[in-house]
Structures are given as C-alpha cells and as structure tokens.
Design an enzyme around this catalytic site. Structure first.
Site, PDB file in Angstrom:
ATOM      1  N   ARG A  31      12.228 -52.979  -8.537  1.00  0.00           N
ATOM      2  CA  ARG A  31      11.585 -53.219  -8.994  1.00  0.00           C
ATOM      3  C   ARG A  31      11.300 -51.393 -10.021  1.00  0.00           C
ATOM      4  O   ARG A  31      10.886 -52.034 -10.682  1.00  0.00           O
ATOM      5  CB  ARG A  31      10.181 -53.852  -8.013  1.00  0.00           C
ATOM      6  CG  ARG A  31      10.187 -54.951  -7.947  1.00  0.00           C
ATOM      7  CD  ARG A  31       9.447 -55.381  -6.320  1.00  0.00           C
ATOM      8  NE  ARG A  31       9.613 -57.169  -5.726  1.00  0.00           N
ATOM      9  CZ  ARG A  31      10.365 -57.665  -5.322  1.00  0.00           C
ATOM     10  NH1 ARG A  31      11.215 -56.534  -4.783  1.00  0.00           N
ATOM     11  NH2 ARG A  31      10.213 -58.524  -4.791  1.00  0.00           N
ATOM     12  N   GLY A  99      21.381 -61.140  -4.420  1.00  0.00           N
ATOM     13  CA  GLY A  99      19.554 -62.566  -4.396  1.00  0.00           C
ATOM     14  C   GLY A  99      17.925 -62.003  -5.561  1.00  0.00           C
ATOM     15  O   GLY A  99      17.647 -62.497  -6.328  1.00  0.00           O
ATOM     16  N   ARG A 127      24.464 -69.257  -3.522  1.00  0.00           N
ATOM     17  CA  ARG A 127      23.131 -68.685  -3.552  1.00  0.00           C
ATOM     18  C   ARG A 127      21.778 -70.299  -3.847  1.00  0.00           C
ATOM     19  O   ARG A 127      22.093 -70.043  -5.836  1.00  0.00           O
ATOM     20  CB  ARG A 127      23.159 -67.890  -3.394  1.00  0.00           C
ATOM     21  CG  ARG A 127      23.154 -66.689  -2.344  1.00  0.00           C
ATOM     22  CD  ARG A 127      22.747 -65.531  -1.438  1.00  0.00           C
ATOM     23  NE  ARG A 127      20.843 -65.685  -1.424  1.00  0.00           N
ATOM     24  CZ  ARG A 127      20.525 -64.650  -0.872  1.00  0.00           C
ATOM     25  NH1 ARG A 127      20.991 -63.729  -1.369  1.00  0.00           N
ATOM     26  NH2 ARG A 127      19.583 -64.394  -0.977  1.00  0.00           N
ATOM     27  N   SER A 172       8.467 -67.389  -0.935  1.00  0.00           N
ATOM     28  CA  SER A 172       9.864 -66.231  -1.521  1.00  0.00           C
ATOM     29  C   SER A 172       9.587 -65.356  -2.808  1.00  0.00           C
ATOM     30  O   SER A 172       7.849 -65.418  -3.726  1.00  0.00           O
ATOM     31  CB  SER A 172      10.721 -67.658  -2.287  1.00  0.00           C
ATOM     32  OG  SER A 172      11.804 -66.338  -3.105  1.00  0.00           O
ATOM     33  N   GLN A 174      11.152 -63.099  -4.279  1.00  0.00           N
ATOM     34  CA  GLN A 174      11.585 -63.612  -5.344  1.00  0.00           C
ATOM     35  C   GLN A 174      11.434 -64.921  -6.187  1.00  0.00           C
ATOM     36  O   GLN A 174      11.052 -63.950  -7.910  1.00  0.00           O
ATOM     37  CB  GLN A 174      12.864 -63.627  -4.430  1.00  0.00           C
ATOM     38  CG  GLN A 174      13.389 -62.871  -3.739  1.00  0.00           C
ATOM     39  CD  GLN A 174      15.671 -63.074  -3.921  1.00  0.00           C
ATOM     40  OE1 GLN A 174      15.762 -63.645  -3.762  1.00  0.00           O
ATOM     41  NE2 GLN A 174      16.031 -61.972  -2.406  1.00  0.00           N
ATOM     42  N   ASP A 320      14.404 -61.272   7.121  1.00  0.00           N
ATOM     43  CA  ASP A 320      15.797 -60.617   7.018  1.00  0.00           C
ATOM     44  C   ASP A 320      16.193 -59.572   8.166  1.00  0.00           C
ATOM     45  O   ASP A 320      17.155 -58.760   8.566  1.00  0.00           O
ATOM     46  CB  ASP A 320      16.248 -59.170   6.181  1.00  0.00           C
ATOM     47  CG  ASP A 320      15.671 -59.379   4.268  1.00  0.00           C
ATOM     48  OD1 ASP A 320      16.022 -60.679   4.388  1.00  0.00           O
ATOM     49  OD2 ASP A 320      14.729 -58.816   3.707  1.00  0.00           O
ATOM     50  N   LYS A 347      21.217 -67.017   3.022  1.00  0.00           N
ATOM     51  CA  LYS A 347      20.951 -65.378   2.439  1.00  0.00           C
ATOM     52  C   LYS A 347      22.325 -65.350   2.543  1.00  0.00           C
ATOM     53  O   LYS A 347      23.394 -66.447   1.819  1.00  0.00           O
ATOM     54  CB  LYS A 347      20.013 -64.556   3.887  1.00  0.00           C
ATOM     55  CG  LYS A 347      19.033 -65.225   4.155  1.00  0.00           C
ATOM     56  CD  LYS A 347      18.235 -64.506   3.084  1.00  0.00           C
ATOM     57  CE  LYS A 347      16.476 -64.837   3.822  1.00  0.00           C
ATOM     58  NZ  LYS A 347      15.408 -64.560   1.834  1.00  0.00           N
TER      59      LYS A 347
HETATM   60  C1  S3P Z   1      13.042 -60.157  -1.333  1.00  0.00           C
HETATM   61  C2  S3P Z   1      13.075 -61.003  -0.505  1.00  0.00           C
HETATM   62  C3  S3P Z   1      13.338 -61.907   0.682  1.00  0.00           C
HETATM   63  C4  S3P Z   1      14.475 -61.142   0.671  1.00  0.00           C
HETATM   64  C5  S3P Z   1      15.406 -59.713   0.519  1.00  0.00           C
HETATM   65  C6  S3P Z   1      14.666 -59.647  -0.684  1.00  0.00           C
HETATM   66  C7  S3P Z   1      12.617 -59.136  -2.480  1.00  0.00           C
HETATM   67  O1  S3P Z   1      13.655 -62.696  -0.393  1.00  0.00           O
HETATM   68  O2  S3P Z   1      14.994 -61.750   2.161  1.00  0.00           O
HETATM   69  O3  S3P Z   1      15.964 -59.283   1.072  1.00  0.00           O
HETATM   70  O4  S3P Z   1      13.082 -58.288  -2.159  1.00  0.00           O
HETATM   71  O5  S3P Z   1      11.487 -60.101  -3.495  1.00  0.00           O
HETATM   72  P1  S3P Z   1      13.476 -64.532  -0.812  1.00  0.00           P
HETATM   73  O6  S3P Z   1      12.440 -64.122  -1.354  1.00  0.00           O
HETATM   74  O7  S3P Z   1      14.515 -65.659  -0.637  1.00  0.00           O
HETATM   75  O8  S3P Z   1      12.464 -64.888   0.944  1.00  0.00           O
END
Ligand code: S3P
Length: 437
Positions: A31, A99, A127, A172, A174, A320, A347
């Site tokens: 970020r 991801g 994914r 999530s 993300q 994680d 994952k």
């Molecule tokens: C993350 C969110 C999580 C986590 C990943 C990092 C992030 O994923 O598992 O390692 O930096 O926003 P999800 O949003 O799929 O839960």
C-alpha cells in the site's frame, strides 16, 4: 519468481535463542508504494519489504510512469504523480504471486483513462477474482477475466465510475481496498461493509495521505474526487513472518527468542490469542507505535501446548497464520479443531489440503473438512512434503521439522522469497536445522 527448483532439508536443531529482526509488513509495503505513487509530492518508505511480491508492485508502478528510487535496501523514495498522473504501461503488468497486488490494482486501474492487463504466476492465475470484478463492475468498471473469473484481468479504462454501498460476501481486506481505491475516482460516496472486520491498513494509510475517510471496524466510507498528499511511511515488522518463530520457539524445548518491534494490529494478531489459549508463553515488551501501528518486542519461550477449538471469530484475524497454527497443533497435547476457514482453500495454495497432506506425510492423522479440520498430534517422523509452491506452507514445515524424529525434505520453496527473503538464514542463525537440499 519460483521455478520450483529449490528444496530444503530441515531437521531438529538446538534450542532457538537470540534476538531477531523480522522484515517489513507485506500488506503495508504494497500500500505504501501504491499510495505514494498516487500522491502529490515525494514520499519516503522505511522498512519496505524486499520481497518478490512487494517488488513486483513497485515495478508495476515504474511501468505506470512513477519514479521510485531505492537509496538503500528496505528504503524507497516514491515520486508521486498525483491521482490522475499514472501513464499507460507498454505491456502486461506482472503481479507475480501477489493477490494483494492484483486485487488492489484491479480497483485502481479500473478507474484510469487507459487500458491495462494484470497477469500473475501459476498460483495467482488460479485465484478467484470475481470477488473484486463483480462489485467493481457495479461501479461501472469493465474488466474481462478468463473463464471462472480467473486472471489475467483485462481492464478497459475510460469508464466513469459511480460510488457504491456494498456489503462484502467474504471478509477480505483486498476486496475492501480495491473498492476504496476505485471509490477515490468515483462520483459520490463509496461505502464498504464487512461481515467481519478485516485489516484496515488501506483506511489508516489513506488517512495518513490526507484523504477524508471515515472508518470503524467493519465499515469504511469515502467520497470520490479527493487528492492524496505525500507523506513518509514507517513499515512495521510483519506479524505473519514473526508467526513462524513464535511457533518454533514455543515447540522446541529450552528456546527463548526476542522478535523486535513486531506489528500488532489487532486485525492481524489472532494467532497470538490462539497460541496463548494453547498455553504459549509469549510476552510483549517495549510497546510503542511505528508509523501509527502498535508494535512491541515479542519474547517467546518454550512452553507445553495443548489443543484447542480455534474460535471461529478469530479466523479472519489469523487468516495467514493457519499453516503456523497447524504446526503448533501438531506438537500439542490433544486435538485442535479448526472451523469456518474455507478461505484457506483459495490462498497461494489450498492451505487446508496442503497442510493436511504434509502432516500426514510426517505420520499425523488430520481429518480434513470443507472449512477446516482436526489435527491429532503425535510425534512427527521424517519424510517428504510438498509446499505446493506456497511460501507459508514451506516455512511452516521448516518449523515442524525442528521437533521431528527424522529429516524433512520440503519441496518447491523458492516462493518463500515472496514474503520472507532470508528466512532460512535467520532461522539457521536462531538455531534451526535448515539447509538447501
Ligand atoms: C491482505 C489480505 C488478506 C491476506 C493477504 C493480505 C491484504 O487477503 O490473506 O495475505 O494485504 O489486504 P484477503 O483479502 O483475501 O482475506
């Protein structure tokens, strides 16, 4: 990226002792580059994770016309181009194994005036991306995927986006972050609601970059049309990387480790609670804040562990950390039960299957269920396990081997460099038996 050619041989070493500096947080590092790039002015990042995932994100922003300097390792100087200053890239943008990179970029690039293509490695290409493309399309984005919503993502720029009030189907960070990034460019307000609060780095960091964003656990809200103001970011040590040493020192007799100034964001530290429920001896010392995040030294000493039923409410806060938790469970007295963790199947690998298979190869009984399983501890034998090219599975079995009766060969470990470059060197220095095969 991983070519699958590297294996480890791991075996019981001595007790783990010493003081360890854990590398920077992956989520925060991604970020910091993204928001620094979008800001007006120059941002400095200290403690940047020199992992393949976060370097891939930095390389993508260079392709998008952002000048990023590396004056020394773990430091970046990002010359922000402003919210509308990104340029079309020449070719596809390679997120590698990340991801976080791909999903956050999907939100950001959907709002640009130019087209982009996001690709990833073999694991990322499997994914699910519909969780981001569907809500983004409701905002007016146009993103084509492969069948079943898989990458590559072909993003058609030049779309006018509208704010959305959206409740996430899965917890999530993300997806939440992708929508907030698109929301910065959207007409009106974007509101994201979560079934369970997730890590809030996007919200906190946008705030640090001067964005007017309202957030509380489970809710984030911002208006489009805002600009970001450059700022300096201090990245805390990654709790998810520290987790492997918390478990290793807990299970190896006579161990005592100090992990320096680890990030303790409450949305990340579910494992700490779970390990303490199991009887772990982990003390927080020298608490302070680092880049607005709570941090502390974690001092962990060997302690006998007992099995638990992992509270489902903890699952998103330790999403994680299940590979590490499974290893703690393997060395506990009595079974450990995991439920409500189906997300582990999507994952970097299917982590429920990978952990169950690996532990069985070392002589344990694991009853797998669609959303978790039961780990029945026993003395671990030597054997061969496949990390499935997943960094956290590889590190988990390196830890498991520290209490195994024989040598454990761990296949396909090159992807450890995506999140924890130098893990093997640090682990050996602390006393672990770990070598390249
Ligand atoms: C993350 C969110 C999580 C986590 C990943 C990092 C992030 O994923 O598992 O390692 O930096 O926003 P999800 O949003 O799929 O839960």
């Amino acid at each position: 990226m991983s070519d699958g050619s590297l294996d480890w041989m791991a075996s019981a070493g001595g007790p783990l002792r010493g003081t360890l500096e854990i590398p920077g947080d992956k989520s925060v590092s991604h970020r910091s580059v993204m928001f620094g790039a979008l800001a007006d002015g120059v941002s400095t990042i200290d403690g940047f994770l020199e992992g393949e995932d976060t370097r891939a994100t930095a390389a993508i922003f260079s392709q998008l016309g952002v000048r990023i300097e590396t004056p020394s390792p773990s430091r970046r100087i990002v010359h922000g181009v402003g919210i509308d200053g990104l340029q079309a890239a020449d070719g596809a943008l390679d997120c590698g194994n990340a991801g976080t990179g791909m999903r956050l970029l999907a939100g950001l690039l959907a709002a640009q005036r130019f087209d982009s293509v996001l690709v990833g490695d073999a694991s990322l290409s499997k994914r699910p991306m519909r969780r981001v493309t569907e809500p983004l399309s409701k905002m007016g984005a146009r993103i084509d995927t492969e069948s079943c919503g898989l990458p590559p993502l072909r993003i058609h720029g030049g779309q006018a986006l509208t704010g959305i009030d959206y409740t996430l189907e899965v917890a999530s960070a993300q997806v939440k972050s992708a929508l907030l990034l698109a929301g910065l460019y959207a007409d009106g307000e974007t509101v994201v609601r979560e079934p369970h609060p997730t890590r809030d780095y996007t919200e906190r960091m946008l705030c640090a970059f001067g964005v007017d964003i309202e957030f509380s656990p489970g809710l984030a809200r911002l208006r489009g049309g805002q600009r970001l103001r450059a700022t300096d970011i201090a990245v805390p040590a990654d709790f998810s990387s520290a987790a492997f040493f918390l478990v290793a020192a807990s299970i190896v007799p006579a161990s005592e480790l100090r992990l320096k100034q680890v990030g303790l964001n409450p949305r990340r530290t579910g494992l700490l609670q779970a390990l303490r429920m199991m009887g772990a001896d982990i003390v927080e010392e020298n608490p302070s804040t680092h880049g607005g995040e709570p941090v502390a030294d974690l001092v962990v000493r060997h302690a006998p562990l007992h099995g638990i039923e992992v509270p489902e409410a903890l699952v998103p806060d330790m999403i994680d950390e299940f590979p590490a938790l499974f290893i703690a469970a393997a060395h506990a007295q009595g079974a450990t039960v995991v439920r409500g963790a189906a997300e582990l199947r999507v994952k970097e690998s299917d982590r429920l299957a990978a952990m169950a298979k690996g532990l069985r190869a070392l002589g344990l009984q694991v009853d797998e269920t669609p959303d978790g399983g039961t780990i029945h501890p026993a003395e671990l034998q030597g054997g061969v396990v496949d990390s499935q090219g997943d960094h956290r599975i590889a590190m988990a079995f390196a830890v498991a081997a520290q209490r195994a009766r024989g040598e454990v060969r761990i296949g396909d470990v090159a992807n450890v460099a995506t999140s924890f470059p130098g893990f093997d060197v640090l682990a050996r220095g602390a006393g672990c038996g770990l070598a390249e095969a």
